[in-house]
Design an enzyme around this catalytic site. Structure first.
Site: not given
Ligand code: TRP
Length: 329
Positions: A111, A194, A197
């Site tokens: 982040k 998946k 995502k």
């Protein structure tokens, strides 16, 4: 009965991947454990400091959880920001959480890289807030995805450290319950990875029939098999995995045989897949709409959930205050 707790950040609508991953396990667990589920709206401030329509996102998840079959009588659902006791525990845990270890958490580093202009203290202490969410109820098990393992390790570290510093055996170390070990992994529609995502590779539980059809028809394919019984490349394998999840075995076998003898027509396969996904989603979608239209009911569920959660957290926090030494004057 063992206590189970899990939270979800209100960042978007639930998709089929969430359903077959987390939510289906939650629905099963509510009969086997003493469960509580909450919507982590405080956590969402770490990345979205001025969330647009946070109330609406919270209501949406609430309606979707209910539509999927979480029964608030069995498993209270509450909103994180309704249970203030968690903040007090967050503060205490922060006093014994160290900069170095918090900075080493992978999701923090990620982040910090993706939002370099907003590397805030909430982001740094995301794991202490998450630990407070769970330890406030002294929960035993936390159903989470594998991506949460480091946060879970921090939680156990904070629990052990609290016990050691205050010389008590108060907190248990909450165990991770990896639903992904049991659940089917739902692939995305863009040929790899998946569902969820990347943007646009997901089918949401609230998508209408036309949207589902459009998304499925656009899914990535190839020019078709070139050999009998060949192994399927990833995008094709993903379509077959979807068939396996939502269609009947006969349907799956029908297209699988066609693939193997090289007569498959992807257009037909996708039409069938879209119809079967829609048949699966339609009853859930109708319930989502019904719950969303019943604001009073949603508010009652959240209020009742908050009461149950506050009661449990209040008990823990009065003990924590005693342990640390804040006694009534
Ligand atoms: N960090 C979790 C996620 O992103 C959400 C979360 C917050 C959570 N608090 C929690 C999950 C407590 C389990 C328990 O998925």
């Amino acid at each position: 009965m063992e206590k189970v707790i899990s939270g979800i950040r209100p960042t978007g609508n639930l998709h089929l991947g969430n359903y077959f991953g987390a939510v289906k396990s939650f629905v099963k667990m509510q009969d086997e454990y003493d469960c509580m589920f909450f919507i982590a709206d405080w956590h969402s401030l770490t990345t979205h400091p001025t969330p647009e329509n946070i109330r609406r996102s919270v209501r949406t998840i609430l309606a979707e959880y209910l539509a999927c079959g979480i029964d608030p009588e069995k498993a209270p659902i509450y909103v994180q920001s309704d249970v203030k006791e968690v903040l007090e525990l967050y503060l205490y845990l922060n006093m014994n959480a160290y900069l170095g270890e918090l900075e080493r958490v992978t999701s923090f580093k990620d982040k910090a890289r993706t939002q370099p202009d907003n590397v805030n203290a909430g982001l740094l202490t995301y794991p202490t807030l998450m630990a407070a969410d769970v330890l406030a109820h002294k929960a035993d098990k936390v159903p989470v995805g594998k991506d949460q393992e480091q946060n879970m390790e921090m939680m156990r570290l904070f629990a052990r450290r609290f016990n050691r510093i205050y010389n008590v055996e108060f907190f248990r170390e909450p165990q991770s319950y990896h639903f992904s070990d049991k659940a089917v992994k739902v692939p995305g529609l863009d040929g790899s990875g998946k569902m969820g995502k990347s943007e646009g590779n997901a089918i949401y539980l609230c998508d209408d029939e036309a949207t589902i059809k459009k998304k499925v028809m656009r899914a990535v394919t190839d020019a078709g098999p070139t050999m009998l019984n060949q192994e399927k490349p990833e995008p094709i394998r993903n379509l077959f995995t979807m068939l396996e999840i939502v269609s009947s075995k006969d349907t799956y076998d029908y297209f699988n045989d066609q693939y193997n003898n090289m007569t498959v027509r992807y257009g037909d396969l996708k039409k069938q897949l879209a119809a079967d996904i829609n048949a699966f989603c339609a009853p859930i979608r109708e319930k989502i709409m019904a719950y969303q239209a019943d604001e009073d009911y949603l508010l009652r569920v959240a209020k009742q959930g908050a009461e149950r959660a506050s009661e449990s957290a209040h008990k823990t926090l009065s003990e924590v205050r005693q342990i640390i030494g804040f006694r009534a004057l």
